[in-house]
Scaffold this motif. Sequence first.
Motif, mmCIF file in Angstrom:
data_model
loop_
_atom_site.group_PDB
_atom_site.id
_atom_site.type_symbol
_atom_site.label_atom_id
_atom_site.label_comp_id
_atom_site.label_asym_id
_atom_site.label_seq_id
_atom_site.Cartn_x
_atom_site.Cartn_y
_atom_site.Cartn_z
ATOM 1 N N THR A 132 0.866 -1.179 0.000
ATOM 2 C CA THR A 132 0.000 0.000 0.000
ATOM 3 C C THR A 132 0.899 1.225 0.000
ATOM 4 O OG1 THR A 132 -1.324 1.425 1.450
ATOM 5 C CG2 THR A 132 -0.235 -0.412 2.504
ATOM 6 N N ASN A 133 0.492 2.269 -0.711
ATOM 7 C CA ASN A 133 1.372 3.436 -0.687
ATOM 8 C C ASN A 133 1.277 4.177 0.654
ATOM 9 O OD1 ASN A 133 -1.090 4.628 -1.032
ATOM 10 N ND2 ASN A 133 -0.630 5.536 -3.040
ATOM 11 N N LEU A 134 0.425 3.703 1.565
ATOM 12 C CA LEU A 134 0.435 4.274 2.919
ATOM 13 C C LEU A 134 1.732 3.925 3.642
ATOM 14 C CD1 LEU A 134 -3.237 3.482 4.018
ATOM 15 C CD2 LEU A 134 -2.324 5.632 3.143
ATOM 16 N N GLY A 135 2.445 2.954 3.110
ATOM 17 C CA GLY A 135 3.720 2.556 3.729
ATOM 18 C C GLY A 135 4.908 3.337 3.213
ATOM 19 N N ASP A 136 4.694 4.176 2.183
ATOM 20 C CA ASP A 136 5.811 4.942 1.625
ATOM 21 C C ASP A 136 6.495 5.724 2.740
ATOM 22 O OD1 ASP A 136 4.843 3.993 -0.734
ATOM 23 O OD2 ASP A 136 4.131 5.918 -1.501
ATOM 24 N N PRO A 137 7.804 5.841 2.748
ATOM 25 C CA PRO A 137 8.751 5.499 1.678
ATOM 26 C C PRO A 137 9.233 4.046 1.712
ATOM 27 C CG PRO A 137 9.916 6.558 3.453
ATOM 28 C CD PRO A 137 8.478 6.514 3.863
ATOM 29 N N HIS A 138 8.694 3.203 2.568
ATOM 30 C CA HIS A 138 9.121 1.810 2.531
ATOM 31 C C HIS A 138 8.421 1.075 1.394
ATOM 32 C CE1 HIS A 138 10.276 2.197 7.062
ATOM 33 N NE2 HIS A 138 11.266 2.563 6.252
ATOM 34 N N ARG A 139 9.052 0.006 0.940
ATOM 35 C CA ARG A 139 8.507 -0.768 -0.182
ATOM 36 C C ARG A 139 7.134 -1.360 0.201
ATOM 37 N NH1 ARG A 139 11.988 -5.903 -2.676
ATOM 38 N NH2 ARG A 139 10.405 -6.682 -4.096
ATOM 39 N N ASN A 140 7.012 -1.744 1.450
ATOM 40 C CA ASN A 140 5.748 -2.267 1.975
ATOM 41 C C ASN A 140 5.512 -1.662 3.355
ATOM 42 O OD1 ASN A 140 4.726 -4.575 0.104
ATOM 43 N ND2 ASN A 140 6.945 -4.855 0.224
ATOM 44 N N PHE A 141 4.256 -1.631 3.752
ATOM 45 C CA PHE A 141 3.924 -1.068 5.067
ATOM 46 C C PHE A 141 4.299 -2.088 6.138
ATOM 47 C CE2 PHE A 141 1.391 0.236 8.613
ATOM 48 C CZ PHE A 141 1.389 1.615 8.525
ATOM 49 N N VAL A 142 5.227 -1.696 6.990
ATOM 50 C CA VAL A 142 5.773 -2.671 7.946
ATOM 51 C C VAL A 142 4.712 -3.042 8.981
ATOM 52 C CG1 VAL A 142 7.621 -3.143 9.588
ATOM 53 C CG2 VAL A 142 8.087 -1.719 7.578
ATOM 54 N N ASP B 257 10.370 -10.509 7.914
ATOM 55 C CA ASP B 257 11.298 -10.279 6.804
ATOM 56 C C ASP B 257 11.441 -8.767 6.633
ATOM 57 O OD1 ASP B 257 12.514 -9.715 4.384
ATOM 58 O OD2 ASP B 257 11.523 -11.329 3.292
ATOM 59 N N PRO B 258 12.486 -8.176 7.259
ATOM 60 C CA PRO B 258 12.658 -6.723 7.166
ATOM 61 C C PRO B 258 13.106 -6.269 5.776
ATOM 62 C CG PRO B 258 14.514 -7.708 8.315
ATOM 63 C CD PRO B 258 13.515 -8.812 8.096
ATOM 64 N N SER B 259 13.766 -7.144 5.018
ATOM 65 C CA SER B 259 14.301 -6.732 3.711
ATOM 66 C C SER B 259 13.184 -6.446 2.723
ATOM 67 C CB SER B 259 15.213 -7.821 3.149
ATOM 68 O OG SER B 259 16.259 -8.082 4.040
ATOM 69 N N HIS B 260 12.235 -7.387 2.623
ATOM 70 C CA HIS B 260 11.152 -7.179 1.663
ATOM 71 C C HIS B 260 10.121 -6.188 2.194
ATOM 72 C CE1 HIS B 260 13.158 -10.680 0.004
ATOM 73 N NE2 HIS B 260 12.663 -10.281 -1.157
ATOM 74 N N SER B 261 10.163 -5.880 3.478
ATOM 75 C CA SER B 261 9.288 -4.841 4.023
ATOM 76 C C SER B 261 9.809 -3.461 3.664
ATOM 77 C CB SER B 261 9.220 -4.945 5.556
ATOM 78 O OG SER B 261 8.680 -6.170 5.953
ATOM 79 N N VAL B 262 11.082 -3.238 3.936
ATOM 80 C CA VAL B 262 11.670 -1.902 3.758
ATOM 81 C C VAL B 262 12.093 -1.683 2.302
ATOM 82 C CG1 VAL B 262 13.649 -0.452 4.374
ATOM 83 C CG2 VAL B 262 12.389 -1.673 6.156
ATOM 84 N N GLY B 263 12.788 -2.665 1.729
ATOM 85 C CA GLY B 263 13.089 -2.628 0.299
ATOM 86 C C GLY B 263 14.239 -1.725 -0.122
#
Length: 372
Positions: free
Chosen positions: A259-269, A288-294
């Motif tokens: 969701t773009n509500l999580g921006d600037p992360h790749r995904n909403f943590v 999985d912090p890597s695919h969350s933050v990106g």
Amino acid sequence: MIIVMKADVGAEAPEVRQLVELAESYPGVTTELHEIAGSTRTLTELYLLGSTGVIPTEPFQEFSCVEKVVRITEKFRSIGRHGGDLEAVGFEYNGVEISQDTLHLFPGLCAVDAAANVDTMFEVLAEHGICTARAGAYKPRTSPYDFQGRGADCLPMVFELAGKHGIKIISMEVTHESHLDEIQTALIESGNATGVMVQIGTRNAQNFELLKAVGQQTELPVLFKRGMGITLEESLNACEYVASGGNRRIVFCLRGMKTNLGDPHRNFVDFAHVPAVKRLTRLPVFVDPSHSVGSRATAPDDVLDIYHVTAQGIIVGANGVLVDFHPHPENALCDGPQALHMDELAEFIGDTQIARDAYERRLQNRTGRRGA
Ligand code: PEP
Ligand code: MN
């Protein structure tokens, strides 16, 4: 209804057979017997299915082998806690214990590429005392023109190098049920040099036929990643497909929401859901912090966002961390921009230990609940 046997009462015990006969003597009731091999004991549970609402619990409770009889009160029949009446189910796989009380790091390559990188990865992990890793051979990519993973061809190399460096478990995504056979064949051909935890990626979280296939095999444990665009309840129901197939060695992994509500992360943590999933289910919960933050975005305190969200997961009790590392992130064929560098591993491990210590101190600080 679930009948939980006392410690170390196996499925073959004569009294358990009698319980099955009694249960099936009620009209419209069928049974399923599950033996769950935990690290400290084997848990045997008898599931009564069908019209169990009118069946009394007392006749079952009278058996000396029975620890308790639990009425199923909510969804998630196999993975659920049912109002807290069922304990968490951990498991041991290839000598590694995974439960709601343990913490393991699974650093590694998002996608397997050159053998030299796999060798370096496992070597450095071993030097730091880590025997659990991630390595992707089958990659579900957004574009068909992107690198799709090296597939079955790389498995002999990956398993041999894992064995060489004492890696006990590799978390590896499968995107098709045929991959299960490929992995099992390669494992056997490697002399079972290592073990594989089959990863269901977020894009396949509702691929029900795949979920049934990984659930119907019981040789390999399963790491199920939350669906990125569905509710937690929908993800837990999807995960239930795995358990209902018979495989009870399951880990639930949070990896952020699309969701773009999580921006600037790749995904909403979504790591605040760690304790919620531990409460709702019996499963160990990874993050999985890597695919969350990106990305390798770094906060003004000079700490990477990936470290910060890892700490958020661990400080609330996460049981595992899948995290992308790469010896040469600039050359990685998948997700290089979010990969940590090998020379950051010691710092990363140190940071996770601080968060884990803080979690354990938080547990010591509890004074007991005053009730509902
Ligand atoms: C992965 O872990 O390699 C991956 C693709 O993650 P996710 O399914 O969470 O996107
Ligand atoms: Mn990736």
